[in-house]
Design an enzyme around this catalytic site. Structure first.
Site, mmCIF file in Angstrom:
data_model
loop_
_atom_site.group_PDB
_atom_site.id
_atom_site.type_symbol
_atom_site.label_atom_id
_atom_site.label_comp_id
_atom_site.label_asym_id
_atom_site.label_seq_id
_atom_site.Cartn_x
_atom_site.Cartn_y
_atom_site.Cartn_z
ATOM 1 N N ASP A 1 9.558 38.247 -29.634
ATOM 2 C CA ASP A 1 10.753 38.677 -28.913
ATOM 3 C C ASP A 1 11.710 39.415 -29.841
ATOM 4 O O ASP A 1 12.266 40.454 -29.482
ATOM 5 C CB ASP A 1 11.437 37.458 -28.296
ATOM 6 C CG ASP A 1 12.733 37.815 -27.587
ATOM 7 O OD1 ASP A 1 12.678 38.510 -26.569
ATOM 8 O OD2 ASP A 1 13.800 37.400 -28.070
ATOM 9 N N GLU B 1 4.787 39.279 -25.864
ATOM 10 C CA GLU B 1 5.532 39.013 -27.097
ATOM 11 C C GLU B 1 4.661 38.307 -28.127
ATOM 12 O O GLU B 1 4.754 38.595 -29.323
ATOM 13 C CB GLU B 1 6.770 38.172 -26.773
ATOM 14 C CG GLU B 1 7.808 38.930 -25.960
ATOM 15 C CD GLU B 1 8.890 38.040 -25.388
ATOM 16 O OE1 GLU B 1 9.890 38.583 -24.875
ATOM 17 O OE2 GLU B 1 8.747 36.795 -25.457
ATOM 18 N N ASN C 1 5.794 36.531 -21.986
ATOM 19 C CA ASN C 1 5.584 35.720 -23.184
ATOM 20 C C ASN C 1 4.272 36.085 -23.872
ATOM 21 O O ASN C 1 4.183 36.093 -25.100
ATOM 22 C CB ASN C 1 5.571 34.233 -22.829
ATOM 23 C CG ASN C 1 6.948 33.709 -22.447
ATOM 24 O OD1 ASN C 1 7.964 34.352 -22.721
ATOM 25 N ND2 ASN C 1 6.999 32.550 -21.818
ATOM 26 N N GLU D 1 5.847 33.707 -29.458
ATOM 27 C CA GLU D 1 6.740 34.350 -28.492
ATOM 28 C C GLU D 1 8.120 34.556 -29.106
ATOM 29 O O GLU D 1 8.754 35.593 -28.915
ATOM 30 C CB GLU D 1 6.882 33.477 -27.241
ATOM 31 C CG GLU D 1 5.615 33.308 -26.437
ATOM 32 C CD GLU D 1 5.744 32.151 -25.450
ATOM 33 O OE1 GLU D 1 6.889 31.686 -25.246
ATOM 34 O OE2 GLU D 1 4.724 31.708 -24.905
#
Length: 226
Positions: free
Chosen positions: A49, A120, A117, A45
């Protein structure tokens, strides 16, 4: 996770993995990872991101070449928000494959944050497996339409939000022209936004409306108006 599920996920993502372990880890929630003592998707994650922020910024920069930094930042924030990403995960129907312990959210009942999440983590897995090119293709395939429409949506929302905010607090709100440049067939307008007689921001755009919306978007973002 069995082979059939792997193939189903790949079909939904429109990407074939060379390393299936990356795909499985991306779909492993921390609750399941802790219970089964296997790698979860939290680290993925983190990298996903950053990759998402870069790829969305790259596309916004290329698509809206007359937009100021403030407007681009506001558009990026909306595109990568948990609410926006969760809608993409829902559309692809991916939460059914998430390995998660009961009590942390059943299928269809996951929080926006958990779904974001997952998106990502998937992006990170694609990047680690195939590099930046397939990662970019995945982002454009899943977020591309949102990128093309985000400016109008955000600007409409920003100006309305700011107007409602000022009315609630009994502030005066005014936009004033502070410049125009460029040829007549492609002008650039600049408008200052005044609240209670004080200049709070300056917006630019290809029209008066766009410039005012740009100025409003900066204040909405800076003041955290929702």
């Amino acid at each position: 996770m069995d082979v059939c599920k792997f193939k189903e996920i790949e079909n939904r993502l429109q990407y074939s993995f060379g390393n299936d372990k990356l795909l499985e880890q991306a779909f492993t929630h921390s609750s399941f990872g802790n219970q089964e003592s296997v790698a979860d998707n939290e680290r993925m994650e983190f990298l996903g991101d950053a990759i998402l922020g870069y790829l969305v910024s790259e596309q916004l920069f290329a698509t809206f070449n007359s937009s100021a930094e403030g407007a681009l930042s506001a558009m990026r924030a909306k595109l990568v928000s948990a609410e926006s990403l969760s809608k993409i995960v829902d559309k692809l129907d991916l939460t059914q494959y998430l390995q998660i312990v009961s009590g942390h959210g059943a299928n269809g009942e996951l929080s926006h944050k958990t779904q974001a999440n997952l998106y990502e983590a998937i992006l990170c897995a694609i990047y680690l497996d195939g590099g930046i090119a397939p990662a970019r293709e995945f982002v454009l395939r899943t977020i591309g339409e949102n990128i093309r429409t985000v400016q109008d949506t955000l600007k409409k929302d920003a100006k309305t939000l700011l107007q409602e905010y000022c009315q609630k607090h009994r502030y005066t709100l005014e936009y004033k022209s502070v410049g125009r440049s460029g040829p007549d067939n492609k002008p650039t307008f600049k408008y200052a936004l005044y609240i209670n007689g004080k200049s709070e921001s300056v917006g630019v755009g290809p029209s008066k409306k766009a410039a005012e919306q740009d100025a409003a978007g900066k204040i909405v973002k800076e003041w955290g108006i929702e």
